[in-house]
Design a protein around this motif. Sequence first.
Motif, short mmCIF file in Angstrom:
data_model
loop_
_atom_site.label_atom_id
_atom_site.label_comp_id
_atom_site.label_asym_id
_atom_site.label_seq_id
_atom_site.Cartn_x
_atom_site.Cartn_y
_atom_site.Cartn_z
N LEU A 186 4.46 19.71 73.32
CA LEU A 186 4.10 20.38 72.07
C LEU A 186 5.31 21.02 71.40
N LEU A 187 6.23 21.56 72.20
CA LEU A 187 7.42 22.16 71.63
C LEU A 187 8.27 21.11 70.90
N GLN A 188 8.28 19.88 71.42
CA GLN A 188 9.03 18.82 70.76
C GLN A 188 8.28 18.30 69.53
N GLU A 189 6.98 18.13 69.68
CA GLU A 189 6.17 17.56 68.60
C GLU A 189 6.07 18.49 67.41
N LEU A 190 6.08 19.80 67.66
CA LEU A 190 5.83 20.79 66.61
C LEU A 190 7.01 21.73 66.39
N ASP A 191 8.20 21.29 66.78
CA ASP A 191 9.35 22.20 66.76
C ASP A 191 9.61 22.82 65.39
N ALA A 192 9.59 22.01 64.33
CA ALA A 192 9.85 22.55 62.99
C ALA A 192 8.72 23.48 62.54
N ASP A 193 7.48 23.08 62.81
CA ASP A 193 6.32 23.87 62.41
C ASP A 193 6.28 25.21 63.13
N LEU A 194 6.86 25.27 64.33
CA LEU A 194 6.89 26.50 65.11
C LEU A 194 8.11 27.36 64.79
N GLY A 195 8.95 26.90 63.89
CA GLY A 195 10.13 27.66 63.53
C GLY A 195 11.21 27.65 64.59
N LEU A 196 11.30 26.56 65.35
CA LEU A 196 12.24 26.49 66.47
C LEU A 196 13.45 25.61 66.19
N LEU A 197 13.60 25.19 64.93
CA LEU A 197 14.77 24.43 64.53
C LEU A 197 15.59 25.24 63.53
N GLU A 198 16.86 24.88 63.43
CA GLU A 198 17.73 25.49 62.44
C GLU A 198 18.70 24.44 61.92
N TYR A 199 19.18 24.63 60.72
CA TYR A 199 20.18 23.73 60.15
C TYR A 199 21.57 24.20 60.57
N VAL A 200 22.35 23.24 61.06
CA VAL A 200 23.72 23.52 61.50
C VAL A 200 24.66 22.60 60.75
N TYR A 201 25.75 23.18 60.25
CA TYR A 201 26.70 22.38 59.48
C TYR A 201 27.74 21.76 60.40
N ASP A 202 27.93 20.44 60.27
CA ASP A 202 28.94 19.71 61.04
C ASP A 202 30.15 19.46 60.13
N GLU A 203 31.25 20.12 60.46
CA GLU A 203 32.43 20.01 59.60
C GLU A 203 33.04 18.61 59.64
N THR A 204 32.89 17.92 60.79
CA THR A 204 33.45 16.58 60.91
C THR A 204 32.73 15.61 59.98
N ASP A 205 31.40 15.65 60.03
CA ASP A 205 30.59 14.77 59.18
C ASP A 205 30.37 15.34 57.79
N GLU A 206 30.67 16.62 57.66
CA GLU A 206 30.45 17.32 56.38
C GLU A 206 28.98 17.21 55.95
N GLY A 207 28.12 17.50 56.90
CA GLY A 207 26.69 17.45 56.59
C GLY A 207 25.91 18.44 57.43
N TRP A 208 24.68 18.72 57.02
CA TRP A 208 23.79 19.63 57.73
C TRP A 208 22.83 18.84 58.60
#
Length: 268
Positions: free
Chosen positions: A202-224
């Motif tokens: 359930l933690l994997q299936e609903l991770d975004a809905d549960l507020g358990l993800l965050e956006y991280v910036y990758d300087e190498t790829d220059e993307g979030w």
Amino acid sequence: MSLIIPQDYTEFLHWVKERTEAFWNADSDENSSEFVCDDWVRGAKWIGMTDEEIEAVETKHQIKFTDHHKKFLKILHTIDRKQTIFDGTLNEKGLLVPKEVSLFYNWYAEEEEITQHLNKPFNLLEEEVVNNTVWLDSWGEKPESNEDKQHIFSTWFNNAPKLIPINLNTFAISEPTNTDNPILLVHGRNTIIKGGNIKHYLLQELDADLGLLEYVYDETDEGWYEEPKEELTAIYDAEYDALKTKEIPYWKEFLLTNGFNDYLVKGC
């Protein structure tokens, strides 16, 4: 850092219910989260089952839910929304046919789909055996005839713990009934572990809905990129370590035909 994810299983299921419903019902204009729910799930509510309803399902389908699976069904079970997808099916005019699917199977209303999926693992795996892509050491020497191979596989499968559908190709191992067993993603010989147990799944299936993800910036790829928060990563690591020594009657040998690293999905 203290975990916000409850350790107690029953408390965890109620936490999932409250947190996801709050996310699905939040006004998008007032939502401070970086993540916003899809339109199809907006306003959704969970639909639990009673003990009597669960017993009736077990009798009807001749299955037995584990104690942990029963708690999941009583508190969560499914939601009152369906998502429209296109799975590649074409009509007589060659046009894609839309299909409605549940987030998790509805044992009240999706009897036909559930019956088909109760039989799906057997059909998929038998085909692999006949096509000589799967043969376990415990089955002994492989016979020449397809009939003999089918007989050996059928005997093994009928003795193995049943796989109970949760969602599309995702199945719960039904035995032992007093433990929280792994969740499998069944794709023939490429079957893998989707979660070490229902909580992990359930933690994997609903991770975004549960507020358990965050956006991280990758300087190498220059993307979030989306990444699990620290507390979720800690649970992932603990579950994968536990799986290495966990007993999984019958199915572990099958999973190990592809090697441990291949049958385990991490953080998907």
